[in-house]
Design a protein around this motif. Structure first.
Motif, mmCIF file in Angstrom:
data_model
loop_
_atom_site.group_PDB
_atom_site.id
_atom_site.type_symbol
_atom_site.label_atom_id
_atom_site.label_comp_id
_atom_site.label_asym_id
_atom_site.label_seq_id
_atom_site.Cartn_x
_atom_site.Cartn_y
_atom_site.Cartn_z
ATOM 1 N N SER A 1 -4.039 2.045 5.574
ATOM 2 C CA SER A 1 -3.924 0.591 5.540
ATOM 3 C C SER A 1 -2.510 0.190 5.146
ATOM 4 O O SER A 1 -1.784 0.968 4.525
ATOM 5 C CB SER A 1 -4.900 0.003 4.522
ATOM 6 O OG SER A 1 -6.207 0.016 5.044
ATOM 7 N N THR B 1 -8.413 4.909 -4.636
ATOM 8 C CA THR B 1 -7.313 5.834 -4.923
ATOM 9 C C THR B 1 -6.115 5.154 -5.577
ATOM 10 O O THR B 1 -5.049 5.768 -5.670
ATOM 11 C CB THR B 1 -6.865 6.511 -3.605
ATOM 12 O OG1 THR B 1 -6.767 5.500 -2.584
ATOM 13 C CG2 THR B 1 -7.847 7.570 -3.169
ATOM 14 N N CYS C 1 -3.146 6.303 0.373
ATOM 15 C CA CYS C 1 -4.326 5.674 1.003
ATOM 16 C C CYS C 1 -5.160 6.714 1.760
ATOM 17 O O CYS C 1 -4.609 7.544 2.485
ATOM 18 C CB CYS C 1 -3.838 4.580 1.956
ATOM 19 S SG CYS C 1 -5.129 3.959 3.053
ATOM 20 N N ILE C 2 -6.474 6.653 1.614
ATOM 21 C CA ILE C 2 -7.364 7.581 2.321
ATOM 22 C C ILE C 2 -8.113 6.886 3.471
ATOM 23 O O ILE C 2 -9.076 7.423 4.007
ATOM 24 C CB ILE C 2 -8.382 8.255 1.356
ATOM 25 C CG1 ILE C 2 -9.253 7.199 0.635
ATOM 26 C CG2 ILE C 2 -7.658 9.178 0.371
ATOM 27 C CD1 ILE C 2 -10.427 7.803 -0.136
ATOM 28 N N ASP C 3 -7.709 5.668 3.821
ATOM 29 C CA ASP C 3 -8.251 4.983 4.999
ATOM 30 C C ASP C 3 -9.758 4.730 4.872
ATOM 31 O O ASP C 3 -10.505 4.884 5.828
ATOM 32 C CB ASP C 3 -7.959 5.838 6.252
ATOM 33 C CG ASP C 3 -8.144 5.046 7.537
ATOM 34 O OD1 ASP C 3 -8.082 3.806 7.498
ATOM 35 O OD2 ASP C 3 -8.375 5.691 8.584
ATOM 36 N N CYS C 4 -10.161 4.294 3.666
ATOM 37 C CA CYS C 4 -11.605 4.079 3.464
ATOM 38 C C CYS C 4 -12.084 2.743 4.017
ATOM 39 O O CYS C 4 -13.277 2.506 4.129
ATOM 40 C CB CYS C 4 -11.951 4.172 1.982
ATOM 41 S SG CYS C 4 -11.477 2.716 1.023
ATOM 42 N N ASP C 5 -11.143 1.822 4.290
ATOM 43 C CA ASP C 5 -11.478 0.535 4.927
ATOM 44 C C ASP C 5 -11.847 -0.582 3.940
ATOM 45 O O ASP C 5 -12.017 -1.728 4.331
ATOM 46 C CB ASP C 5 -12.625 0.733 5.941
ATOM 47 C CG ASP C 5 -12.742 -0.413 6.934
ATOM 48 O OD1 ASP C 5 -11.703 -0.982 7.302
ATOM 49 O OD2 ASP C 5 -13.867 -0.742 7.330
ATOM 50 N N THR C 6 -11.982 -0.250 2.664
ATOM 51 C CA THR C 6 -12.437 -1.257 1.695
ATOM 52 C C THR C 6 -11.536 -2.490 1.672
ATOM 53 O O THR C 6 -12.004 -3.627 1.725
ATOM 54 C CB THR C 6 -12.516 -0.627 0.285
ATOM 55 O OG1 THR C 6 -13.552 0.358 0.296
ATOM 56 C CG2 THR C 6 -12.838 -1.662 -0.786
ATOM 57 N N CYS C 7 -10.225 -2.293 1.583
ATOM 58 C CA CYS C 7 -9.316 -3.446 1.484
ATOM 59 C C CYS C 7 -9.372 -4.293 2.747
ATOM 60 O O CYS C 7 -9.305 -5.527 2.677
ATOM 61 C CB CYS C 7 -7.888 -2.987 1.200
ATOM 62 S SG CYS C 7 -7.200 -1.848 2.416
ATOM 63 N N VAL D 1 0.878 -1.181 0.000
ATOM 64 C CA VAL D 1 0.000 0.000 0.000
ATOM 65 C C VAL D 1 0.907 1.221 0.000
ATOM 66 O O VAL D 1 1.931 1.229 0.697
ATOM 67 C CB VAL D 1 -0.909 0.022 1.245
ATOM 68 C CG1 VAL D 1 -1.755 1.299 1.282
ATOM 69 C CG2 VAL D 1 -1.813 -1.209 1.283
ATOM 70 N N ILE E 1 -3.039 0.571 -3.807
ATOM 71 C CA ILE E 1 -2.513 -0.778 -3.615
ATOM 72 C C ILE E 1 -1.821 -1.200 -4.909
ATOM 73 O O ILE E 1 -2.380 -1.021 -6.006
ATOM 74 C CB ILE E 1 -3.645 -1.777 -3.283
ATOM 75 C CG1 ILE E 1 -4.394 -1.317 -2.029
ATOM 76 C CG2 ILE E 1 -3.085 -3.186 -3.078
ATOM 77 C CD1 ILE E 1 -5.660 -2.115 -1.742
ATOM 78 N N CYS F 1 -9.972 -0.488 -4.622
ATOM 79 C CA CYS F 1 -9.416 0.704 -3.929
ATOM 80 C C CYS F 1 -9.750 1.983 -4.706
ATOM 81 O O CYS F 1 -9.479 2.076 -5.907
ATOM 82 C CB CYS F 1 -7.906 0.540 -3.784
ATOM 83 S SG CYS F 1 -7.113 1.997 -3.094
HETATM 84 S S1 SF4 Z 1 -8.925 0.447 -0.195
HETATM 85 FE FE1 SF4 Z 1 -7.257 1.830 -0.746
HETATM 86 S S2 SF4 Z 1 -7.813 3.815 0.143
HETATM 87 FE FE2 SF4 Z 1 -9.130 2.283 1.080
HETATM 88 S S3 SF4 Z 1 -8.071 1.736 2.985
HETATM 89 FE FE3 SF4 Z 1 -7.390 0.264 1.403
HETATM 90 S S4 SF4 Z 1 -5.532 1.138 0.499
HETATM 91 FE FE4 SF4 Z 1 -6.557 2.759 1.639
#
Ligand code: SF4
Length: 302
Positions: free
Chosen positions: A48, A72, A25-31, A21, A75, A70
């Motif tokens: 992340s 942005t 990363c904007i810390d959206c939590d998706t991953c 990563v 990853i 993701c």
């Molecule tokens: S999906 Fe992308 S933006 Fe979202 S927390 Fe994971 S690395 Fe960060």
């Protein structure tokens, strides 16, 4: 050209290996939701990171699905892995004719979009990133009859979706803006509105003035940023720290959900909640409300 994660921005928290990563990363939590065995949160960085390199097979595919999803392009893989197979996994079936679209958009801070497949016409809940491969897959699954927009923050590529599928966009009047002023169907006030016999729009003001939920088959409740599951999967939560309009109104809107039967809560952000029965879902609502109304209410969700 597709955006790509950059090895030069690789976070130091990542374990050694191919997958990483980067610092966008904007810390959206998706991953972390998609592949928790691979991704974790670095609390010090608020981002992340890869805490374990994925094993070959399904675990690696799941990690690459996170890469695709993701918002942005944060990853990446050093070896520039082929992600075509992972991309084709979206929309990803989560049961009951509902799928997670992946391909989240940075315009909606990585909010999750859901596809509901039904013979009378599919429904897309909130807008994914309008990637060609995803739109082709959705078209092959029957296209989109309605695009239900839960609130102003998660509209992303709604205009592209309207052009591609000719879908009717549905949104509450109190969240319209210049960009959404031309939506085809506007819901007003607090009264629920039936889109079809198995689809009910329920206004839930609070997070924003025009937030609305969609109830499907008295089973699935799509909530946007109104309400989501707790990390341990046992309860429901909302947060005043991400309430942009009125926290007391948001709590009243949660209270009104006691008037409806549902078992699953599918939010835009945060974990899905799955109860064993409508009664158990109501118990979870009551537990949240007891906390929100009680002495600790001011601190609910931080
Ligand atoms: S999906 Fe992308 S933006 Fe979202 S927390 Fe994971 S690395 Fe960060």
């Amino acid at each position: 050209m597709e955006a790509m994660a950059r090895a030069s921005l690789r976070l130091p928290q990542n374990v050694e290996g191919d997958l990483f990563v980067d610092s966008t990363c904007i810390d959206c939590d998706t991953c972390r939701q998609l592949a928790p065995e691979v991704f974790a949160r670095a609390d010090d960085a608020g981002m992340s990171y890869v805490h374990r390199q994925p094993a070959a097979g399904e675990e690696r595919t799941r990690a690459l699905m996170a890469l695709v999803a993701c918002p942005t392009a944060s990853i990446g893989t050093v070896a520039k892995a082929d992600t075509a197979e992972a991309a084709r996994r979206f929309p990803m079936d989560v049961g009951g004719g509902v799928s997670f679209c992946g391909f989240t958009s940075k315009d909606s801070f990585g909010a999750w979009s859901w596809l509901v497949r039904r013979p009378e016409g599919n429904v897309l809940v909130d807008s994914p990133r309008a990637a060609g491969v995803l739109l082709d897959r959705i078209e092959a699954m029957g296209g989109v009859r309605w695009l239900f927009l839960t609130h102003a923050d998660d509209v992303a590529d709604h205009a592209v979706l309207r052009r591609r599928f000719g879908c009717e966009r549905v949104m509450h009047a109190d969240d319209l803006s210049a960009g959404t002023a031309d939506v085809e169907r506007v819901v007003e006030g607090l009264e629920p509105v039936a889109l079809d016999k198995d689809l009910l729009v329920i206004p839930v003001p609070g997070h924003t003035a025009g937030s609305a939920a969609l109830l499907y088959r008295e089973r699935d409740l799509f909530t946007g940023d109104h309400l989501w599951g707790t990390e341990d999967g046992t309860g429901l939560e909302a947060s005043r720290s991400v309430c942009w309009h009125s926290w007391p109104e948001q709590v009243r809107s949660v209270e009104r959900l006691l008037g409806y039967r549902f078992e699953r809560v599918l939010p835009g952000h945060g974990p899905v909640f799955k109860a064993s029965s409508p009664a158990a879902a109501h118990e979870a609502l009551e537990a949240f409300l007891a906390l929100a109304r009680g002495p600790a209410g001011r601190a609910v969700g931080g």
